[in-house]
Design an enzyme around this catalytic site. Sequence first.
Site, PDB file in Angstrom:
ATOM      1  N   ARG A  44       0.776  -1.237   0.000  1.00 34.20           N
ATOM      2  CA  ARG A  44       0.000   0.000   0.000  1.00 34.20           C
ATOM      3  C   ARG A  44       0.809   1.288   0.000  1.00 34.20           C
ATOM      4  O   ARG A  44       0.276   2.349  -0.311  1.00 34.20           O
ATOM      5  CB  ARG A  44      -0.956   0.015   1.203  1.00 34.20           C
ATOM      6  CG  ARG A  44      -2.230  -0.768   0.941  1.00 34.20           C
ATOM      7  CD  ARG A  44      -3.183  -0.650   2.108  1.00 34.20           C
ATOM      8  NE  ARG A  44      -2.633  -1.294   3.287  1.00 34.20           N
ATOM      9  CZ  ARG A  44      -3.111  -1.149   4.512  1.00 34.20           C
ATOM     10  NH1 ARG A  44      -4.156  -0.369   4.722  1.00 34.20           N
ATOM     11  NH2 ARG A  44      -2.566  -1.793   5.535  1.00 34.20           N
ATOM     12  N   ASP A  89       1.227 -14.266   0.243  1.00 36.63           N
ATOM     13  CA  ASP A  89       0.864 -14.113   1.656  1.00 36.63           C
ATOM     14  C   ASP A  89       1.042 -15.455   2.348  1.00 36.63           C
ATOM     15  O   ASP A  89       1.005 -16.504   1.686  1.00 36.63           O
ATOM     16  CB  ASP A  89      -0.581 -13.622   1.816  1.00 36.63           C
ATOM     17  CG  ASP A  89      -0.830 -13.161   3.248  1.00 36.63           C
ATOM     18  OD1 ASP A  89      -0.438 -12.029   3.583  1.00 36.63           O
ATOM     19  OD2 ASP A  89      -1.363 -13.955   4.049  1.00 36.63           O
ATOM     20  N   TYR A 172      -3.673 -17.671  13.268  1.00 35.73           N
ATOM     21  CA  TYR A 172      -4.842 -17.264  12.469  1.00 35.73           C
ATOM     22  C   TYR A 172      -5.868 -18.381  12.355  1.00 35.73           C
ATOM     23  O   TYR A 172      -7.069 -18.152  12.412  1.00 35.73           O
ATOM     24  CB  TYR A 172      -4.404 -16.830  11.065  1.00 35.73           C
ATOM     25  CG  TYR A 172      -3.572 -15.569  11.058  1.00 35.73           C
ATOM     26  CD1 TYR A 172      -4.171 -14.327  11.273  1.00 35.73           C
ATOM     27  CD2 TYR A 172      -2.205 -15.605  10.852  1.00 35.73           C
ATOM     28  CE1 TYR A 172      -3.412 -13.160  11.284  1.00 35.73           C
ATOM     29  CE2 TYR A 172      -1.440 -14.451  10.857  1.00 35.73           C
ATOM     30  CZ  TYR A 172      -2.045 -13.239  11.075  1.00 35.73           C
ATOM     31  OH  TYR A 172      -1.299 -12.096  11.089  1.00 35.73           O
TER      32      TYR A 172
HETATM   33  O1  1CP Z   1      -5.515  -5.448   1.684  1.00 38.95           O
HETATM   34  C1  1CP Z   1      -4.422  -5.517   1.106  1.00 38.95           C
HETATM   35  O2  1CP Z   1      -4.062  -4.763   0.177  1.00 38.95           O
HETATM   36  C2  1CP Z   1      -3.518  -6.630   1.483  1.00 38.95           C
HETATM   37  C3  1CP Z   1      -2.511  -6.270   2.490  1.00 38.95           C
HETATM   38  C4  1CP Z   1      -1.501  -7.396   2.481  1.00 38.95           C
HETATM   39  C5  1CP Z   1      -0.314  -7.454   1.739  1.00 38.95           C
HETATM   40  C6  1CP Z   1       0.243  -6.419   0.802  1.00 38.95           C
HETATM   41  C7  1CP Z   1      -1.619  -8.605   3.178  1.00 38.95           C
HETATM   42  C8  1CP Z   1      -2.743  -9.042   4.038  1.00 38.95           C
HETATM   43  N1  1CP Z   1      -0.528  -9.401   2.873  1.00 38.95           N
HETATM   44  C9  1CP Z   1       0.299  -8.718   2.013  1.00 38.95           C
HETATM   45  C10 1CP Z   1       1.527  -9.220   1.367  1.00 38.95           C
HETATM   46  C11 1CP Z   1       2.490  -9.949   2.187  1.00 38.95           C
HETATM   47  N2  1CP Z   1       2.219 -10.655   3.328  1.00 38.95           N
HETATM   48  C12 1CP Z   1       3.847 -10.093   1.873  1.00 38.95           C
HETATM   49  C13 1CP Z   1       4.390  -9.590   0.550  1.00 38.95           C
HETATM   50  C14 1CP Z   1       5.609  -9.114   0.206  1.00 38.95           C
HETATM   51  C15 1CP Z   1       6.236  -7.896   0.874  1.00 38.95           C
HETATM   52  O3  1CP Z   1       6.780  -8.010   1.987  1.00 38.95           O
HETATM   53  O4  1CP Z   1       6.299  -6.871   0.226  1.00 38.95           O
HETATM   54  C16 1CP Z   1       4.426 -10.845   2.893  1.00 38.95           C
HETATM   55  C17 1CP Z   1       5.877 -11.239   3.060  1.00 38.95           C
HETATM   56  C18 1CP Z   1       3.384 -11.192   3.788  1.00 38.95           C
HETATM   57  C19 1CP Z   1       3.556 -12.057   4.951  1.00 38.95           C
HETATM   58  C20 1CP Z   1       2.562 -11.980   6.054  1.00 38.95           C
HETATM   59  N3  1CP Z   1       1.199 -11.978   5.987  1.00 38.95           N
HETATM   60  C21 1CP Z   1       2.919 -12.006   7.422  1.00 38.95           C
HETATM   61  C22 1CP Z   1       4.329 -12.099   7.914  1.00 38.95           C
HETATM   62  C23 1CP Z   1       4.978 -10.762   7.851  1.00 38.95           C
HETATM   63  C24 1CP Z   1       4.767  -9.849   9.031  1.00 38.95           C
HETATM   64  O5  1CP Z   1       4.340  -8.722   8.810  1.00 38.95           O
HETATM   65  O6  1CP Z   1       5.058 -10.290  10.158  1.00 38.95           O
HETATM   66  C25 1CP Z   1       1.751 -11.967   8.178  1.00 38.95           C
HETATM   67  C26 1CP Z   1       1.628 -11.971   9.686  1.00 38.95           C
HETATM   68  C27 1CP Z   1       0.662 -11.956   7.253  1.00 38.95           C
HETATM   69  C28 1CP Z   1      -0.779 -11.971   7.574  1.00 38.95           C
HETATM   70  C29 1CP Z   1      -1.442 -10.784   6.978  1.00 38.95           C
HETATM   71  N4  1CP Z   1      -1.795 -10.717   5.658  1.00 38.95           N
HETATM   72  C30 1CP Z   1      -2.321  -9.497   5.392  1.00 38.95           C
HETATM   73  C31 1CP Z   1      -2.321  -8.737   6.612  1.00 38.95           C
HETATM   74  C32 1CP Z   1      -2.833  -7.330   6.751  1.00 38.95           C
HETATM   75  C33 1CP Z   1      -1.760  -9.564   7.593  1.00 38.95           C
HETATM   76  C34 1CP Z   1      -1.508  -9.197   9.055  1.00 38.95           C
HETATM   77  C35 1CP Z   1      -2.773  -9.269   9.855  1.00 38.95           C
HETATM   78  C36 1CP Z   1      -2.526  -9.074  11.365  1.00 38.95           C
HETATM   79  O7  1CP Z   1      -2.274  -7.940  11.774  1.00 38.95           O
HETATM   80  O8  1CP Z   1      -2.573 -10.071  12.099  1.00 38.95           O
END
Ligand code: 1CP
Length: 363
Positions: A44, A89, A172
């Site tokens: 984003r 993801d 999750y």
């Molecule tokens: O609504 C949207 O536009 C989606 C937002 C989004 C994005 C861009 C989510 C939902 N996931 C991602 C991509 C993503 N997720 C990547 C892509 C590559 C990058 O880093 O640029 C990666 C590596 C992840 C991995 C991920 N997903 C993690 C581990 C990383 C971390 O931050 O610790 C976790 C915990 C998730 C779950 C997840 N998916 C999305 C969200 C918003 C979340 C977190 C939810 C929460 O707060 O528990």
Amino acid sequence: MSSAALPASHPLVDGRTAAAPLVAALRRQKPSHRPVWFMRQAGRSLPEYMEARAGTSMLEACLTPGLASEITLQPVRRYGVDAAIFFSDIVVPMRIAGVPVDIQPGVGPVFARPIRSMADIEALPDLGVTGDRGSFDTGLDAVREAVKLTVEELETTPLIGFAGAPFTLAAYMVDGRPSRDHLGARELMHTAPDVWEALVRWTSKAAGLFLRAQVLAGASAVQLFDSWAGSLSEADYETHCAGGSRAALTAVADLDVPRIHFAANAGHLLDALGAAGATALGVDYRMPLDAAARVTGGAFALQGNIDPAMLSAPVATLMRHVQDVLDRGSEAPGHVVNLGHGMPPHADPEVVKRIVDLVHERG
Ligand code: 1CP
């Protein structure tokens, strides 16, 4: 360990990424400059991402190879970072397996049928075995295709593949949605250890197969996101979770790619995270890198740990902080600059670019 199991056309084998600064630092060799990339560098905070994603749901975007590849490449083009992280993801393997899961905008992963009992585990789809062409393996073809397209464009820049660690996935799957303290998963491991163990077995297998597909298709390193493991005591992590993370990392150990293990708020777990089969450790912003290097006895390359909140600070304050991270990181046997956790969605791309330039100048 040899890399004989990687195809001859793999970027580590044909030489494209073998000497890349990211790979050298992760292998504790001397890189030509200090490598830098950012967790959540796609997403984003980039206007080009918002444009590319418009009208497509998150999981649909992940499973559309051309789109996932384009989004993966965007931050590399804009910032000149030393690695791409695959746009996907942690719940993508669950979606591919047929588990009802969605990513709700502004919320995160939501599972329609949270896991509570052994019957729930028995109802999870069969993942098949490595090398078969069952429906899970066939579903991974979209991932393989996206990785292939990306690696062709990246040339000498390595692609990092990733998966969620069993505890973070279970956090999750048990609660059904994001939670603050992951109480549901932590309760399950104590109230029904057999159910917990079965869930860890399933999630670690899914994570391992997801990682292996990405590496064989061209990823030059992997990162296991054990993001929420910091909410566990060391004893609970060791007893109930480390084995699952080890199984996921072991799924690619024979391929000889660097294996980064990351958890947030987990200074107390660094040794355990390393012992679970990693070759490098992600350190969040709470523990200085020189302290992390001492704790781990120089056995691991370290990745981190710019405080994401600093991206909003005055430029001079931010640059002093980045310099401090560079100084402390030089105590590690290999250092990859990163944020201490994900990029905030409101991060200013101009500021991010200044960090990359500073690291490349000074590092
Ligand atoms: O609504 C949207 O536009 C989606 C937002 C989004 C994005 C861009 C989510 C939902 N996931 C991602 C991509 C993503 N997720 C990547 C892509 C590559 C990058 O880093 O640029 C990666 C590596 C992840 C991995 C991920 N997903 C993690 C581990 C990383 C971390 O931050 O610790 C976790 C915990 C998730 C779950 C997840 N998916 C999305 C969200 C918003 C979340 C977190 C939810 C929460 O707060 O528990």
